[in-house]
Design a protein around this motif. Sequence first.
Motif, short mmCIF file in Angstrom:
data_model
loop_
_atom_site.label_atom_id
_atom_site.label_comp_id
_atom_site.label_asym_id
_atom_site.label_seq_id
_atom_site.Cartn_x
_atom_site.Cartn_y
_atom_site.Cartn_z
N UNK A 7 0.83 -1.21 0.00
CA UNK A 7 0.00 0.00 0.00
C UNK A 7 0.87 1.26 0.00
N UNK A 8 1.95 1.24 0.79
CA UNK A 8 2.85 2.39 0.82
C UNK A 8 3.55 2.55 -0.52
N UNK A 9 3.90 1.42 -1.14
CA UNK A 9 4.55 1.47 -2.45
C UNK A 9 3.61 2.06 -3.49
N UNK A 10 2.34 1.66 -3.43
CA UNK A 10 1.35 2.20 -4.37
C UNK A 10 1.17 3.71 -4.16
N UNK A 11 1.15 4.14 -2.90
CA UNK A 11 1.05 5.57 -2.61
C UNK A 11 2.22 6.34 -3.21
N UNK A 12 3.41 5.79 -3.04
CA UNK A 12 4.61 6.44 -3.57
C UNK A 12 4.55 6.56 -5.08
N UNK A 13 4.24 5.46 -5.76
CA UNK A 13 4.23 5.47 -7.22
C UNK A 13 3.11 6.34 -7.78
N UNK A 14 2.01 6.45 -7.04
CA UNK A 14 0.89 7.26 -7.52
C UNK A 14 1.23 8.74 -7.56
N UNK A 15 2.25 9.15 -6.78
CA UNK A 15 2.66 10.55 -6.74
C UNK A 15 3.68 10.88 -7.81
N UNK A 16 4.18 9.87 -8.52
CA UNK A 16 5.21 10.09 -9.53
C UNK A 16 4.57 10.25 -10.91
N UNK A 17 5.28 10.89 -11.85
CA UNK A 17 4.79 10.94 -13.23
C UNK A 17 4.55 9.52 -13.75
N UNK A 18 3.54 9.36 -14.58
CA UNK A 18 3.16 8.02 -15.04
C UNK A 18 4.32 7.29 -15.71
N UNK A 19 5.10 8.00 -16.51
CA UNK A 19 6.22 7.36 -17.21
C UNK A 19 7.25 6.84 -16.22
N UNK A 20 7.53 7.63 -15.20
CA UNK A 20 8.50 7.23 -14.17
C UNK A 20 7.98 6.04 -13.38
#
Length: 426
Positions: free
Chosen positions: A264-277
Motif C-alpha cells: 500500500x505504501x509502495x502504491x502511494x509512492x508510485x501514484x505521486x510520480x509521473x506516469x512514465x516514471x
Amino acid sequence: MAKHSNHVTSVATLMGATVAGAQGSPYGRIREFAVLPAADSSHVHGLVLRPASARRGDPDTIVLVTDLLLTPKIGLHLRESARPTILPTDETYLLLERDLLDQQIIDVHGHKVVRVNDVDLVWELSSEDSSVLRLRIAEVEVGMRGAIRRLLKGMLPAGALSRLTARLTASVIPWDFVDLIGRDPARRVKLKIEQNRLSQMHPSDIADILEDLAPAERHAVFLSLDEEVAAEALEEVKPRMQQSLIEALDSEKIAGIVEEMDPAAAADLLSELPEERSEAILEEMEPEERQEVEDLLEFPGNSAAGRMTTDYIALPVSAIVSEAIDAVRSFEGDNETITDIYLLDEEQRISAVVHLVQLLLAAPHSPLSELPHTHLVSCDIDANGRKVAELFDKYNLRSLPVLDHEKRLVGVVHAEQVIALLRAEH
C-alpha cells in the motif's frame, strides 16, 4: 611515558603543534589526524606533518602514532626507528580536521543531526605493549566548549585557554554513538565507513534525521542504507521528501527499495510520480510484487482498498495449528503487523478469525476452527478513509479485513496505515 598516558587532548589543541625528531630538534608541525577506518575506526592511525625542512610544493608526510613517544622532557617526538612517509593522495584516510570539524554527523544515540566543533582525543598506552603509544578518538564536541577552544586558540596562552574551556559545560557525543555523513557515497565505500548503527535505529528516527539534513548529505545517507532499511524509512517521510530522496536514483535501484515496502505504501509512492516514471519502476520489479502494487494503484488512495495490504495470512477453515505456525514462519511480509489468522471457506469468504496468541496455547494438531475466535469486524472495498478510521477507533482494532463485493477477503488495513492516512489529511 607512563605519567603521560591517558592524557586528554583534542584536534583543535594539537593542530599546529610541533613534533620533534628523535634527537629533540623540531621535525614538523601537525596538519591532520589520519584514521584508517578499514583497520581501526576508533584510533588515529597516523599524524600528518608538515616537515620543517619542506619547501613550497613539497608534500606532507605521515608518521604512525606507534612511531611516536610522549615524554615530559621533549614532549611529542619521533622514535629512533620512525620512518615518516609521503601522505597518499588516494583518499585512503579519514582526516579528522577536514572530514569532521564543522561537518554534520548523526548522533545515533540521541537520534539527531549535529555539527562538530572539535574532536576529543586521548593519548594512551597499548594494552598489548606498554611501550607503544596510541591516540584514541574519545568523543566529538558539539557545544560551546569546542567552539571557544578553536576560536580563541592563538589569542590566549594555552594554559589560560585550557582553564577557560574547563569551566564550560561539555556537550559531547561518545565516538561509538557517531555515524559519519559523506557526500560522496563512493568514498564512503572506499573508506569502509559502515552505516550499521544508523540502520539499527527506528525507521521514524531515520526519517527525522533525513529531513534534518541538507540535500547532499540526505542523499548520501539514504544511499548508504540497505534496501530494507531504506524502504522502512521511505514509508515514514512525507510524500514530497519521498520524491526528493528517489528522484536521482535509477529505476532499478528504486524498484529494489519499493519491493521491500508495504504494498500500500509502495502504491502511494508510485501514484505521486509521473506516469512514465512509475511505469519504468514497475517494469524493474519482480512480477509478484509488481502485480500487488498494480492492483492497489487501481483504487483511490483514501479508500480502504487504496490503503490495504495484500500481505496477510489466510488459511483454509480445515487447517490445524501446526500449519498456521508454518505459515507465520514462512511469511515474507512485516511480521510485526500480523495479529490474526483468517480462516477462509471454499468461496474465499472469512469463516473465522483466530488471534495469533491462541496458537501458543493450543496443541499442534488442534483444528484452528475449534480455537477461540475474535469478533469479526470488516469493511467494504469501497469504504472511504473516514469510515475505516471510525471502525478502528470504535472497536480498538489493530487490523481490519477488506472484502470485495462478493464478500471475499482481498486485503487487510493495519493500524499504521490508518495513522498514515490521518497524517496525510492533516
